[in-house]
Write a protein that holds these residues in place. Structure first.
Motif, PDB file in Angstrom:
ATOM      1  N   ASN A   1       0.834  -1.206   0.000  1.00  8.98           N
ATOM      2  CA  ASN A   1       0.000   0.000   0.000  1.00  8.98           C
ATOM      3  C   ASN A   1       0.868   1.255   0.000  1.00  8.98           C
ATOM      4  OD1 ASN A   1      -2.314   1.606   0.036  1.00  8.98           O
ATOM      5  ND2 ASN A   1      -2.500   1.529   2.270  1.00  8.98           N
ATOM      6  N   VAL A   2       1.732   1.361  -1.010  1.00 10.75           N
ATOM      7  CA  VAL A   2       2.708   2.448  -1.102  1.00 10.75           C
ATOM      8  C   VAL A   2       2.011   3.781  -1.366  1.00 10.75           C
ATOM      9  CG1 VAL A   2       4.606   3.344  -2.496  1.00 10.75           C
ATOM     10  CG2 VAL A   2       4.555   0.924  -1.850  1.00 10.75           C
TER      11      VAL A   2
ATOM     12  N   LEU B   1       8.288  -1.175  -7.291  1.00 10.87           N
ATOM     13  CA  LEU B   1       8.096  -0.137  -6.273  1.00 10.87           C
ATOM     14  C   LEU B   1       8.379   1.250  -6.839  1.00 10.87           C
ATOM     15  CD1 LEU B   1       9.808  -1.955  -3.266  1.00 10.87           C
ATOM     16  CD2 LEU B   1       7.365  -1.492  -3.514  1.00 10.87           C
ATOM     17  N   LEU B   2       9.410   1.352  -7.666  1.00  9.84           N
ATOM     18  CA  LEU B   2       9.720   2.637  -8.292  1.00  9.84           C
ATOM     19  C   LEU B   2       8.597   3.071  -9.227  1.00  9.84           C
ATOM     20  CD1 LEU B   2      13.504   2.032  -9.058  1.00  9.84           C
ATOM     21  CD2 LEU B   2      12.567   3.622  -7.376  1.00  9.84           C
ATOM     22  N   GLU B   3       8.023   2.123  -9.945  1.00 14.18           N
ATOM     23  CA  GLU B   3       6.875   2.434 -10.794  1.00 14.18           C
ATOM     24  C   GLU B   3       5.750   3.032  -9.962  1.00 14.18           C
ATOM     25  OE1 GLU B   3       5.578  -1.000 -12.886  1.00 14.18           O
ATOM     26  OE2 GLU B   3       7.516  -1.384 -13.806  1.00 14.18           O
ATOM     27  N   MET B   4       5.508   2.453  -8.811  1.00 14.79           N
ATOM     28  CA  MET B   4       4.405   2.901  -7.967  1.00 14.79           C
ATOM     29  C   MET B   4       4.594   4.335  -7.491  1.00 14.79           C
ATOM     30  SD  MET B   4       3.772  -0.458  -5.599  1.00 14.79           S
ATOM     31  CE  MET B   4       3.132  -1.986  -6.289  1.00 14.79           C
ATOM     32  N   ILE B   5       5.806   4.657  -7.035  1.00 16.09           N
ATOM     33  CA  ILE B   5       5.997   6.012  -6.499  1.00 16.09           C
ATOM     34  C   ILE B   5       6.004   7.053  -7.606  1.00 16.09           C
ATOM     35  CG2 ILE B   5       7.231   5.110  -4.500  1.00 16.09           C
ATOM     36  CD1 ILE B   5       9.829   6.127  -5.709  1.00 16.09           C
TER      37      ILE B   5
ATOM     38  N   ARG C   1       4.102  -0.643   7.576  1.00 13.57           N
ATOM     39  CA  ARG C   1       3.688  -1.978   7.135  1.00 13.57           C
ATOM     40  C   ARG C   1       4.873  -2.713   6.524  1.00 13.57           C
ATOM     41  NH1 ARG C   1      -1.537  -3.272   3.220  1.00 13.57           N
ATOM     42  NH2 ARG C   1      -2.643  -2.467   5.059  1.00 13.57           N
ATOM     43  N   MET C   2       5.016  -3.983   6.906  1.00 14.38           N
ATOM     44  CA  MET C   2       6.058  -4.828   6.331  1.00 14.38           C
ATOM     45  C   MET C   2       5.410  -6.048   5.684  1.00 14.38           C
ATOM     46  SD  MET C   2       9.427  -6.658   8.038  1.00 14.38           S
ATOM     47  CE  MET C   2       8.692  -8.215   8.572  1.00 14.38           C
ATOM     48  N   VAL C   3       5.856  -6.407   4.502  1.00 15.56           N
ATOM     49  CA  VAL C   3       5.410  -7.619   3.831  1.00 15.56           C
ATOM     50  C   VAL C   3       6.545  -8.628   3.883  1.00 15.56           C
ATOM     51  CG1 VAL C   3       4.827  -8.641   1.606  1.00 15.56           C
ATOM     52  CG2 VAL C   3       3.725  -6.526   2.320  1.00 15.56           C
TER      53      VAL C   3
END
Length: 879
Positions: free
Chosen positions: A186-187, A207-211, A337-339
């Motif tokens: 849930n970034v 993750l970079l795509e998301m931010i 949060r940690m996955v």
């Protein structure tokens, strides 16, 4: 990775070599009954009598997972049949790339329909379709394996499309289930994210795509990703993968994940955390803890796993996985949060690790129920009961384990974890027989043809060994006398059940949605971890590690051996609860420059005094760097050079340069590349300097300027970098040209064009009037107002070099080819063939070209290891 003398060495060897990830032949391997390897290969070897397909049988594997009951008995046949089929290819579209909409349109119109028409008879459902559970239809599933993509003529053009777009970063080829863990983080746009075991980098790229997707085009997000990996060679693969993103919001580090250093200035400074303008402690809003594992969930992609798998693989990695996860919890902010995830189906690596985290952390950490998130993803709840198999025997409780194996099979491997404290205390006076442990390793290495070079070839818990050493026989004899000996192949009559909410974990199994297997747990930090709980467990674990005199072995205080096989470092305690030197000492074997509390205080005072102009000039300059073999990160502050760059390109004052430029060369006169970092990365770098450069940074930032030489010279010695151009373009007012689609196409096609040879004569005149040196050519097509083109995030531009008589494109051939095809498709131009790229008589190549030595691939993006071209070009997701 991480730990004992033999375990760490074995794992590192596995990371460097990597396991096979294609369905290859092996003439020495027997054919399994019912094997379909010949059908899958598609390589024409079926008629070759010397060729035999991969064996897809391992009785130990089937016995183990039948006993663990990870799926109902009635589904077993479907489960095994799916495991024996090759994995379908999947890929993800980068929604933050410039041509996102074009790629989506091309998939739908140019590939989806034709593929369905040509190959629908041979494949179920759709030949190509979006994954229904991935947001925005960004991830796609193909009903073909990677081998079929390479061999099938009907798929040839599509395969070339995938390869090219993957190389330039527009798509990423990645296993479907591997895409799942980042989605549960849930970034948010302002999050600091840590990827603890990041290589080869597909999840980091995600993750970079998301931010970047969460930020307006042309702007830098406030978020940041720190991607870490323990192995230097795998770090290089990680860098190669993430360089395609062209981001200023990434730091790549090289540390053991379980010993990731804490950067805590608050302990050594009189400043308070109320000062929000300064970063005093490196903490993360989100942590991705995708730990090293046995990897049996990837058997469809890596069929050699059938041969290598044994039950001891998961046992050997359990303790390391707990340590990494606890360190992740320690680095997590309150409310963060940690996955935790693995590509293994083994409950000892999955539910057992999560259960141990919850036991150690108590009410400070909650296992979240995320069943309502990604509702179309088919997943199964975690197990509440399982057994542990060791050397042919099944154990339901830790009390059932023979005494001489209790140092290998820990209480945390069992569902209840019952007796964790009592058992540790009872074993405190028992001397560990290292000969028995070594014999264990030898036995496991002799199994299955002596080939145990997987992540699980470790000292802890090798399965199927034959402990025939004199010491072991004596110990077994003692166990028999004590009435606790377990015969080979015995099954414990006791069964434990966990009272923890492990059903909130999720297990993805292959036959549910034609994928690989994965395990995921989502944890949230509610309060600081209870220091007393964790330290008590650590003391008990440490009591196991004694030398022959009965004294405790040197543990975490040793720089040379930071992690012993029988110790659990203080990974779950928050940085603020213990001394930095005790908990987060740098764990690099080649460097022993750890700072004590007093040294850190002195360092901070020196930094503050230096800023005030009263510092001790005799102390070691920061720019010498701390890490051997790694170039230091230097803030670039050469005002003369920066001034000439701003003046030559007319960079607006609104673009922040001060404090955002870094280099890896302490000699400002010989700097070849200048990188740009975001504000969040800048703050972390500043903190890292103040705490003594605790982070071993191997790569960071966005390459924005490069030193360039030419025969004719230029007023500015630095040219623009293609990677940094999209970020800088809206702020450039000089050395900029606007070309028609035809002239833009010709530039990309021929790469060097003389001024009179442009279709638009006015454009040629404007180009000749520029100052010699680097310039920018922008495609003006599709824009009504030329003055506002550069401010448009969708503007297409390339870096060129203006010589005496010509313009020369300074874009890599691969990027130029991809951009050329995009221009032609978008504006209805004819896509040139390969032969058309040769210059005609009219358009001659000029000898007035700049020195292209700096146009080579950035060394930081090129792996230093001897990885094959296939391994780099087709970076595999080897969890």
């Amino acid at each position: 990775m991480g730990g004992g003398r033999k375990r760490g060495r074995t794992q590192r060897r596995h990371f460097k070599q990597g396991r096979e990830n294609v369905w290859k032949h092996n003439p020495q391997r027997p054919v399994a009954a019912g094997s379909e390897g010949a059908e899958w290969s598609g390589d024409g070897r079926e008629g070759n009598p010397s060729w035999q397909p991969f064996a897809t049988e391992n009785p130990a594997f089937e016995d183990y997972y039948k006993a663990q009951q990870i799926i109902p008995e009635e589904e077993w046949s479907d489960f095994m049949n799916m495991l024996r089929k090759p994995l379908p290819a999947t890929f993800r579209i980068n929604a933050s790339c410039q041509f996102f909409q074009d790629i989506c349109s091309q998939l739908e119109n140019d590939f989806r329909k034709p593929l369905e028409t040509e190959v629908s008879d041979d494949h179920e459902e759709d030949a190509i379709r979006p994954l229904p559970w991935y947001p925005g239809n960004l991830a796609w599933h193909l009903n073909f394996s990677r081998m079929q993509l390479r061999r099938n003529q009907a798929l040839e053009s599509f395969h070339e499309f995938l390869k090219q777009e993957n190389e330039v970063g527009n798509i990423t080829r990645q296993e479907a289930v591997s895409m799942v863990p980042p989605l549960f983080l849930n970034v948010q746009p302002d999050h600091h994210i840590l990827d603890m075991c990041a290589a080869p980098g597909s999840k980091t790229f995600q993750l970079l795509e998301m931010i970047h997707q969460s930020t307006k085009p042309g702007l830098l997000p406030n978020a940041m990703v720190v991607a870490n990996d323990v192995d230097v060679q795998r770090c290089n693969l990680l860098i190669h993968q993430t360089k395609r993103m062209c981001t200023a919001n990434l730091i790549v580090t090289n540390h053991e994940a379980q010993n990731f250093p804490g950067c805590n200035l608050a302990k050594f400074s009189s400043e308070t955390c109320a000062d929000d303008s300064k970063l005093l402690r490196l903490e993360f809003d989100r942590v991705l803890c995708d730990v090293p594992c046995s990897g049996d969930g990837t058997v469809r992609k890596a069929p050699d796993m059938w041969r290598k798998w044994n039950a001891g693989m998961g046992n050997g990695l359990h303790r390391l996985q707990v340590e990494i996860a606890m360190r992740g919890i320690g680095l997590l902010k309150l409310g963060g949060r940690m996955v935790y995830s693995t590509c293994s189906m083994n409950p000892v690596e999955n539910e057992a690790v999560v259960a141990e985290i919850l036991r150690r952390c108590g009410d400070s950490v909650e296992l979240l129920d995320v069943s309502n998130e990604l509702p179309e993803l088919v997943r199964r709840p975690g197990l509440s009961t399982w057994k542990v198999r060791d050397r042919g025997s099944w154990f339901g409780t830790h009390e059932d384990v023979p005494r001489y194996r209790k140092n290998v099979i820990s209480p945390s491997m069992f569902p209840s974890g019952k007796g964790t404290m009592d058992s540790h205390m009872a074993r405190g006076s028992v001397e560990v027989n290292t000969d028995v442990v070594d014999a264990d390793l030898k036995d496991s290495e002799n199994m299955v043809g002596g080939e145990q070079e997987t992540k699980a070839s470790t000292t802890d818990g090798s399965n199927g060994g034959n402990p025939n050493t004199e010491e072991t026989i004596k110990l077994q004899s003692n166990e028999v006398q004590n009435g606790s000996d377990k015969k080979s192949d015995s099954i414990s009559t006791h069964t434990e059940y966990s009272n923890l909410p492990l059903h909130h974990c999720m297990r993805i199994v292959p036959h549910d949605q034609n994928s690989g297997a994965f395990f995921i747990a989502v944890l949230q930090k509610l309060a600081p971890v209870n220091e007393n709980q964790v330290t008590e467990a650590i003391k008990c674990e440490n009591s196991m590690s004694k030398d022959s005199t009965g004294k405790l072995k040197k543990g975490l205080g040793s720089d040379k051996a930071p992690h012993k096989e029988n110790t659990v470092p203080q990974q779950g305690i928050d940085d603020g609860t213990v001394l930095d030197g005790q908990q987060n000492g740098d764990m690099d074997n080649e460097t022993s420059n750890d700072k004590s509390l007093e040294e850190a205080k002195v360092l901070v005072n020196e930094v503050e005094n230096d800023q005030a102009g009263t510092g001790d000039r005799r102390r070691k300059p920061q720019n010498q760097g701390r890490w051997r073999g790694v170039d230091p990160v230097i803030f670039f502050k050469d005002e003369a050079t920066i001034g000439s760059i701003i003046s030559f390109y007319g960079i607006k004052d609104t673009f922040p340069l001060d404090g955002h430029l870094v280099t890896r060369n302490p000699d400002a006169n010989h700097v070849k590349r200048i990188y740009y970092v975001s504000k969040s990365v800048q703050e972390v770098l500043g903190l890292n300097v103040k705490v003594g450069e605790r982070l071993k940074i191997t790569s960071l930032g966005l390459k924005i300027f490069e030193r360039q030489s030419s025969k004719d010279g230029s007023p500015c010695t630095f040219r623009l970098s293609s990677e940094g151009l999209p970020l800088l373009l809206p702020y450039i007012t000089k050395q900029i040209l606007y070309a028609s689609a035809m002239d833009f196409q010709h530039l990309l096609q021929y790469r060097t064009i003389k001024f009179p040879d442009f279709v638009d004569a006015k454009f040629g005149e404007e180009a000749s009037a520029l100052l010699p040196g680097c310039c920018v050519v922008v495609l003006r097509e599709g824009h009504q107002n030329i003055d506002s083109i550069a401010m448009d995030p969708s503007a297409i531009a390339i870096v060129c070099w203006k010589g005496k008589t010509n313009l020369c494109v300074m874009v890599s051939p691969l990027d130029g080819k991809e951009l050329l095809e995009r221009i032609c498709l978008r504006y209805g131009l004819k896509v040139p063939k390969a032969d058309d790229a040769k210059p005609s008589k009219k358009i001659d190549e000029s000898d007035e070209q700049p020195d292209h030595s700096t146009e080579a691939v950035d060394p930081e993006a090129r792996p230093e290891s001897k990885a094959s071209d296939m391994e780099i070009a087709d970076v595999k997701e080897a969890e």
